[in-house]
Structures are given as structure tokens and as C-alpha cells.
Design an enzyme around this catalytic site. Structure first.
Site, mmCIF file in Angstrom:
data_model
loop_
_atom_site.group_PDB
_atom_site.id
_atom_site.type_symbol
_atom_site.label_atom_id
_atom_site.label_comp_id
_atom_site.label_asym_id
_atom_site.label_seq_id
_atom_site.Cartn_x
_atom_site.Cartn_y
_atom_site.Cartn_z
ATOM 1 N N THR A 121 0.815 -1.211 0.000
ATOM 2 C CA THR A 121 0.000 0.000 0.000
ATOM 3 C C THR A 121 0.848 1.260 0.000
ATOM 4 O OG1 THR A 121 -1.490 1.307 1.411
ATOM 5 C CG2 THR A 121 -0.121 -0.285 2.518
ATOM 6 N N TYR A 145 -1.486 0.034 10.244
ATOM 7 C CA TYR A 145 -1.865 -0.595 8.978
ATOM 8 C C TYR A 145 -0.681 -0.561 7.998
ATOM 9 C CZ TYR A 145 -3.863 -1.053 4.336
ATOM 10 O OH TYR A 145 -4.097 -1.434 3.041
#
Ligand code: UDP
Length: 334
Positions: A121, A145
Site C-alpha cells: 500500500t 496498517y
């Protein structure tokens, strides 16, 4: 033409994973899915695709799947994806992303599965100080995350040096839209992502859209992001897999974005245009941890893969997201 090797998709019942399953199946790859169905949906996987409900850290189950399916490549999507939740419950993320990814990689190494594609990501870059983010931009995640994904990238790099496995880490920018044929889309309730939230509002599923911050250093003051159509992203996975098979000694890390940005206001205007209605906007304070602007430099993926985006158009992305949102309503699921 590379051989079409059997692929196992983890998280194949989820949003991006289900599009990857379709891309593989449409192109004639043998594909199977493992998903624990905590956030995924069994109906998002075609009946023709072998489906295993289970945990990616269940090493005996993985060994059985590899044996039954003859798995030679893994596309790894499984894991939680909500940034604020990762801040509130970091150990959940280090467990179900980092620790379970370690178990999955261990299963792959034990069985000699030679290729892995990992969904990483842009959140691994944190708040980058450059107008366009390259793969060499320092990775300084600002939430668990992003950190849990970065740790998995590091594990894969180390494992690829030590064992006969090559991998591709794809760093997604803002993924949106849905299968143009209407077979799958973003289905999880309680969405927080802008385009999903906006199409829900356009269909009356919510009353308005909050705009988180209008004082950013961007042309209209709202946050700018690089929205990529999920079907173009899924196509990049298939091409990346072909590249891994063609050059087993080479691993890859590539940004996945279109290299251009749209502001929150531009996105909402696009939804209004496509629906011919006006969503109510409400200005709110900034959301913690949001960068002003996050746009990919996609030079590397374009130079490395024969990737030609087909849906690089904001109204098309919004139109497909909207069509899927309507479909969820018809199915009684939205
Ligand atoms: N955003 C917004 N309202 C929303 C959801 C998002 O204004 O209801 C903004 C957010 O602040 C960011 C952009 O839209 O500037 C994209 O946010 P999203 O949560 O979709 O993805 P992120 O970039 O955080 O991964």
C-alpha cells in the site's frame, strides 16, 4: 506466453481479491481461493473456483490446498484494511496481517511454492514530502496498517534472498470502482473510503458526505488522491505474475496508480455529474493522519510490465462504483 500455473488467492472473497480472481479466471489461469469470510463474501467467488474457508495461518490447511490444487503462485490479499481501526487495535493488525503473513510465507517455503504477489500500500510511505511518490521515496508509515504491510514487504525480501521464491509487492494508491461487467464490487458495510461513501450518499443510503479538511495545501484545499480502477489493478496483478514466472530470479516492487490526482471536491462533482443529482457536502475538520496529496509516480510499473490502463477516467470509476452500489441494493445486500 508464460505457462498458466495454478494460483491460490488469499482474501479472494474480498474487494480487490475477488477482482483478481475474475481477472485470473477470465484469462484462463487455474485459480483457487482461501478466505475466512470475516469481511469477504462467499458469493463474490464464482462457483467454478475451488473455495476453502479458512485461515491463512493454518499451515496444515495450506499444505492440503497446495497439494490438492498444485499451487505454484500465491496472490496474497487477506487481512484487515481499516486504518483508524489499526490505530485503535494495533495488535490485531500485527496479528492478522504481519504474523499471519509470516505463517503463509512459511507454508509457501515449506511446500516450495515459487511465486508470491503481495498487496502492499501507499500507506507504507506515510506522509511523503514529494509531489509524486516513487518506489524510492522513504517508507515511513504513520499507522499500524501501513507498518504491518511494510513489515511483510521486508519479510518477503529476506525470504526471497534465502529461499527459491520471488515476489512482487504492489503498492496500491486509492482503489475504487467495480467490475465493469457487474460481477463483484466493494461490498463491505460501514465503508469509509470516499468514492464508496459518495455513491452511497448519491443513492440515498446516507444523507450527506463529510469533507475532512478544506485547508490542505492543494488547489481547492481538499485532499488529493490517485484513484485507480480496481479492474486495472487486478490486471496489473496478472501481468506481475507473468513477470515473476518469466524471471524467477527477479523480485519486483511497484507503485500501482495512474500518476494523477483528484481532490475530494472533484470526486464529489464527478458523482453529481454521473447521477445528475447533488450530494450534500458538509465541511469537517481534518481527519488525523491524512496527507495533503498522495499521487504515484507509475514510471516503474509502466516500464516493467505491458500494463495499459483501460479505465483511467474518474467518471468511469464512479459510474462502475455506482452501478455496483445499485446492484448491492437489488441483491438486498446494500
Ligand atoms: N475523505 C472525505 N470524506 C470521506 C472519506 C474520505 O473527505 O467520507 C477524504 C480523505 O480525507 C482523503 C480522501 O477523501 O483526503 C481519500 O480518503 P479515503 O478514506 O477514501 O482513502 P485514504 O486516502 O485515506 O486511504
Amino acid at each position: 506466453m508464460t505457462d498458466k500455473l495454478p494460483v491460490l488467492v488469499t482474501g479472494g472473497a474480498g474487494y480487490i481479491g475477488s477482482h483478481a480472481v475474475l481477472a485470473l479466471a477470465d484469462a484462463g489461469w487455474p485459480v483457487a481461493v482461501i478466505d475466512n469470510l470475516v469481511t469477504g463474501f462467499r458469493w463474490a467467488v464464482p462457483d467454478t473456483v475451488p473455495f476453502y474457508q479458512g485461515d491463512i495461518a493454518d499451515e496444515p490447511l495450506l499444505a492440503r490446498i497446495f497439494a490438492e490444487q498444485g499451487t505454484r503462485a500465491i496472490m496474497h490479499f487477506a487481512g484487515s484494511v481499516v486504518v483508524p481501526e489499526s490505530v485503535a487495535d494495533p495488535l490485531k493488525y500485527y496479528h492478522n496481517k504481519t504474523a499471519k503473513s509470516r505463517a503463509l510465507i512459511a507454508s509457501a517455503v515449506a511446500a516450495g511454492v515459487p511465486h508470491m504477489i503481495f498487496s502492499s500500500t501507499a500507506a507504507t510511505y506515510g506522509v511523503p514530502d514529494v509531489p509524486r511518490v516513487t518506489e524510492a521515496t522513504p517508507q515511513v508509515p504513520i499507522n499500524p496498517y501501513g507498518m504491518s504491510k511494510l513489515m511483510t514487504e521486508h519479510m518477503l525480501a529476506d525470504v526471497a534472498r534465502a529461499h527459491p521464491l520471488n515476489y512482487c509487492a504492489l503498492r496500491y494508491f486509492n482503489v475504487a470502482g467495480a467490475d465493469p461487467a457487474g460481477r463483484t464490487g466493494q461490498s463491505t458495510a460501514g465503508a469509509t473510503h470516499l468514492i464508496k461513501v459518495a455513491v452511497e450518499a448519491a443513492l440515498g443510503k446516507r444523507g450527506h458526505v463529510d469533507i475532512f479538511g478544506s485547508d490542505y495545501a492543494t488547489p481547492d484545499g481538499t485532499g488529493v488522491r490517485d484513484y485507480i480502477h480496481v479492474t486495472d489493478l487486478a490486471a496489473a496483478h496478472v501481468l506481475a505474475l507473468e513477470a515473476l514466472i518469466a524471471e524467477p530470479a527477479r523480485s519486483l516492487t511497484m507503485n500501482c496508480g495512474y500518476g494523477r490526482g483528484f481532490s475530494v471536491l472533484e470526486v464529489l462533482d464527478a458523482v453529481d455529474r454521473v447521477t445528475n443529482r447533488r450530494i450534500e457536502r458538509r465541511m469537517q475538520p481534518r481527519r488525523a493522519g491524512d496527507p495533503d496529496s498522495l499521487i504515484s509516480d507509475n514510471g516503474r510499473i509502466k516500464a516493467t510490465l505491458p500494463w495499459v490502463p483501460r479505465y483511467d477516467d474518474l467518471d468511469t470509476i464512479v459510474g462502475h462504483a455506482l452501478a455496483w452500489e445499485r446492484r448491492l441494493g437489488e441483491m438486498g445486500r446494500g
